[in-house]
Design a protein around this motif. Structure first.
Motif, PDB file in Angstrom:
ATOM      1  N   THR A  28     -84.959 -67.177 -34.229  1.00 31.55           N
ATOM      2  CA  THR A  28     -86.371 -67.238 -33.856  1.00 31.55           C
ATOM      3  C   THR A  28     -86.479 -67.637 -32.395  1.00 31.55           C
ATOM      4  OG1 THR A  28     -86.960 -67.930 -36.097  1.00 31.55           O
ATOM      5  CG2 THR A  28     -88.588 -68.302 -34.365  1.00 31.55           C
ATOM      6  N   TYR A  29     -87.117 -66.792 -31.619  1.00 29.21           N
ATOM      7  CA  TYR A  29     -87.188 -67.017 -30.174  1.00 29.21           C
ATOM      8  C   TYR A  29     -87.696 -68.404 -29.820  1.00 29.21           C
ATOM      9  CZ  TYR A  29     -86.168 -62.225 -28.738  1.00 29.21           C
ATOM     10  OH  TYR A  29     -85.562 -61.036 -28.485  1.00 29.21           O
ATOM     11  N   SER A  30     -88.692 -68.878 -30.545  1.00 33.65           N
ATOM     12  CA  SER A  30     -89.322 -70.145 -30.166  1.00 33.65           C
ATOM     13  C   SER A  30     -88.367 -71.319 -30.291  1.00 33.65           C
ATOM     14  CB  SER A  30     -90.561 -70.393 -31.023  1.00 33.65           C
ATOM     15  OG  SER A  30     -90.205 -70.479 -32.393  1.00 33.65           O
ATOM     16  N   SER A  31     -87.310 -71.162 -31.060  1.00 29.51           N
ATOM     17  CA  SER A  31     -86.363 -72.253 -31.280  1.00 29.51           C
ATOM     18  C   SER A  31     -85.123 -72.151 -30.403  1.00 29.51           C
ATOM     19  CB  SER A  31     -85.913 -72.273 -32.739  1.00 29.51           C
ATOM     20  OG  SER A  31     -87.015 -72.467 -33.596  1.00 29.51           O
ATOM     21  N   ARG A  52     -87.647 -69.802 -22.607  1.00 34.82           N
ATOM     22  CA  ARG A  52     -87.942 -70.317 -23.937  1.00 34.82           C
ATOM     23  C   ARG A  52     -89.457 -70.423 -24.021  1.00 34.82           C
ATOM     24  NH1 ARG A  52     -87.827 -76.215 -26.604  1.00 34.82           N
ATOM     25  NH2 ARG A  52     -88.577 -75.564 -28.641  1.00 34.82           N
ATOM     26  N   GLY A  53     -90.046 -69.652 -24.907  1.00 40.15           N
ATOM     27  CA  GLY A  53     -91.496 -69.616 -24.992  1.00 40.15           C
ATOM     28  C   GLY A  53     -92.084 -69.106 -23.694  1.00 40.15           C
ATOM     29  N   ASN A  72     -91.230 -60.469 -28.501  1.00 40.77           N
ATOM     30  CA  ASN A  72     -90.904 -61.030 -29.809  1.00 40.77           C
ATOM     31  C   ASN A  72     -91.035 -60.001 -30.927  1.00 40.77           C
ATOM     32  OD1 ASN A  72     -90.486 -63.408 -28.491  1.00 40.77           O
ATOM     33  ND2 ASN A  72     -92.386 -64.373 -29.140  1.00 40.77           N
TER      34      ASN A  72
END
Length: 125
Positions: A28-31, A52-53, A72
């Motif tokens: 998961t990109y956000s992590s 990141r984000g 995403n």
């Protein structure tokens, strides 16, 4: 399991542009911190850009010329490279690791645990 596959490298003349792509899966990109590194013959691997984000990082050598982005929905990471210089010639790698793994944008390459196979960029003068 994280998988990263780069594409888009090639040969261009100085002043030209290329866009590198990295197809990512398994996280998961956000992590995660997701980054582009490069390694020229005889030199250490260096961080080029990281995301990141909504936060991004760029090495001083590429600020204003390179742009990192991610889609995403398509699980894709990109590196738009403009005003290329001969010193940008290198193998470019996509890398990723969890935000809580110890990796961070601007950090050394050995903090990132997942890597693609690389794509070659050659800039001629």
């Amino acid at each position: 399991q994280v998988q990263l596959v780069e594409s888009g490298g090639g040969s261009v003349q100085a002043g030209g542009s290329l866009r590198l792509s990295c197809a990512a899966s398994g996280y998961t990109y956000s992590s995660y911190y997701t980054a582009w590194f490069r390694q020229a013959p005889g030199k250490e691997r260096e961080g080029v850009a990281c995301i990141r984000g909504d936060s991004t990082y760029y090495a001083d050598s590429v600020k204003g010329r390179f742009t990192i982005s991610q889609d995403n929905a398509k699980n894709m990471l990109y590196l738009q490279m403009n005003s290329l210089k001969p010193e940008d010639t290198a193998m470019y790698y996509c890398a990723a690791d969890r935000w809580d793994s110890g990796a961070y944008c601007g950090g050394p390459s050995d903090l990132f645990g997942s890597w693609g196979q690389g794509t070659q960029v050659t800039v001629s003068s």
